[in-house]
Motif scaffolding. Structure first.
Motif, PDB file in Angstrom:
ATOM      1  N   UNK A   1      -5.604   1.831  13.335  1.00 10.25           N
ATOM      2  CA  UNK A   1      -4.336   2.535  13.418  1.00 10.25           C
ATOM      3  C   UNK A   1      -4.701   3.907  13.805  1.00 10.25           C
ATOM      4  N   UNK A   2      -5.692   4.360  14.546  1.00  5.96           N
ATOM      5  CA  UNK A   2      -5.885   5.595  14.927  1.00  5.96           C
ATOM      6  C   UNK A   2      -4.753   6.168  15.588  1.00  5.96           C
ATOM      7  N   UNK A   3      -4.425   7.632  14.971  1.00 10.92           N
ATOM      8  CA  UNK A   3      -3.253   8.033  15.679  1.00 10.92           C
ATOM      9  C   UNK A   3      -2.051   7.813  14.998  1.00 10.92           C
ATOM     10  N   UNK A   4      -1.893   6.769  14.219  1.00 11.94           N
ATOM     11  CA  UNK A   4      -0.588   6.076  13.911  1.00 11.94           C
ATOM     12  C   UNK A   4       0.007   7.096  12.857  1.00 11.94           C
ATOM     13  N   UNK A   5       1.351   6.797  13.103  1.00 13.67           N
ATOM     14  CA  UNK A   5       2.041   7.754  11.706  1.00 13.67           C
ATOM     15  C   UNK A   5       1.793   7.349  10.465  1.00 13.67           C
TER      16      UNK A   5
ATOM     17  N   UNK B   1      -5.567   4.010   1.316  1.00 19.66           N
ATOM     18  CA  UNK B   1      -6.094   2.628   2.136  1.00 19.66           C
ATOM     19  C   UNK B   1      -5.885   2.614   3.555  1.00 19.66           C
ATOM     20  N   UNK B   2      -4.700   3.419   3.808  1.00 20.88           N
ATOM     21  CA  UNK B   2      -4.188   3.612   5.021  1.00 20.88           C
ATOM     22  C   UNK B   2      -5.247   4.305   5.976  1.00 20.88           C
ATOM     23  N   UNK B   3      -5.909   5.270   5.182  1.00 19.58           N
ATOM     24  CA  UNK B   3      -7.030   5.880   6.060  1.00 19.58           C
ATOM     25  C   UNK B   3      -8.068   5.050   6.460  1.00 19.58           C
TER      26      UNK B   3
ATOM     27  N   UNK C   1       0.825  -1.176   0.095  1.00 19.68           N
ATOM     28  CA  UNK C   1      -0.007   0.107  -0.073  1.00 19.68           C
ATOM     29  C   UNK C   1       0.851   1.386  -0.173  1.00 19.68           C
ATOM     30  N   UNK C   2       1.485   1.617  -1.129  1.00 22.83           N
ATOM     31  CA  UNK C   2       2.666   2.307  -1.325  1.00 22.83           C
ATOM     32  C   UNK C   2       2.719   3.606  -0.333  1.00 22.83           C
TER      33      UNK C   2
END
Length: 248
Positions: free
Chosen positions: A57-61, A98-100, A13-14
């Motif tokens: 992954x809330x708050x994750x970098x 997708x990270x969102x 997920x680049x």
């Protein structure tokens, strides 16, 4: 261990600069079937790694890393003229979003479905680039203008695919964006909307430089009727599947 898995997922997920591996692979292969398969399969591996690491992954970098990557590649779309590279940049920008959804704790099925929705437009763009290369020897925007009047069926296909690339209604990317925006916090939503705006800006420029403009004297073969219907069937099927997924 979780961080290691997420870093590994950053290749699929680049996340910039890990995204260079995905773009290098897409540039390495010229056969459209391999390129389409790579666009469809590559991000699914990333989803599996993210799920193995655990969501949300809330708050994750990684959430903001994905958003910055999405904006960066969306901005680069404005300067790219070769359609194959354009498809790769669009895919990289979309998959990074997708990270969102992962940060929101999206369901497993939603994560897999979202990357499929984002992959439809880049995969079709790879096919469009192949069709143009066979007729013109290259697939650069501005190489031939006025396609709408000279080769209407191919121009129509390019228009529909670019509208899907802009994630406009009722394309698969549109529903993925809506699902993501309604489930996110305000700050990530603003960055995601900026990415969406840049997609639309870049797609409009590409449309202007290919479909519209003055006619050319070049004798170019239009898309055969049977192929035009086949592409129409694929696009309709993608839309219907997304309508079923979203329950609209």
């Amino acid at each position: 261990m979780n961080t290691l898995l997420l870093l590994l997922a950053g290749f699929f997920l680049p996340l910039f600069p890990l995204s260079m591996a995905f773009n290098w692979l897409l540039g390495r292969f010229s056969h459209p079937v391999i390129r389409v398969a790579l666009i469809l399969v590559w991000p699914q591996i990333g989803v599996l790694l993210v799920l193995a690491a655990g969501v949300p992954l809330s708050g994750s970098v990684f959430l903001w890393w994905g958003l910055i990557t999405a904006v960066f590649y969306a901005w680069r779309l404005l300067t790219v003229r070769e359609l194959g590279q354009w498809a790769a940049m669009l895919a990289t920008s979309a998959f990074a979003l997708t990270w969102v959804m992962a940060a929101n704790g999206a369901w497993v099925v939603d994560l897999h479905a979202s990357v499929i929705g984002f992959a439809v437009a880049p995969a079709l763009l790879v096919v469009v680039a192949m069709l143009l290369e066979r007729r013109l020897g290259a697939a650069y925007s501005g190489l031939v203008t006025g396609m709408a009047r000279d080769i209407p069926r191919l121009a129509g296909l390019i228009t529909v695919v670019l509208l899907a690339a802009m994630a406009l209604p009722i394309s698969p990317g549109f529903f993925v964006m809506l699902t993501m925006l309604f489930g996110s916090d305000p700050a990530p939503v603003i960055v995601a909307l900026l990415t969406w705006l840049l997609w639309s800006w870049a797609g409009t420029r590409l449309l202007r430089d290919t479909v519209f403009g003055p006619r050319n004297d070049k004798n170019i073969a239009d898309l055969p009727v049977a192929q035009a219907w086949a592409f129409a069937g694929v696009i309709v099927a993608a839309v219907v599947l997304n309508l079923i997924w979203t329950g609209v």
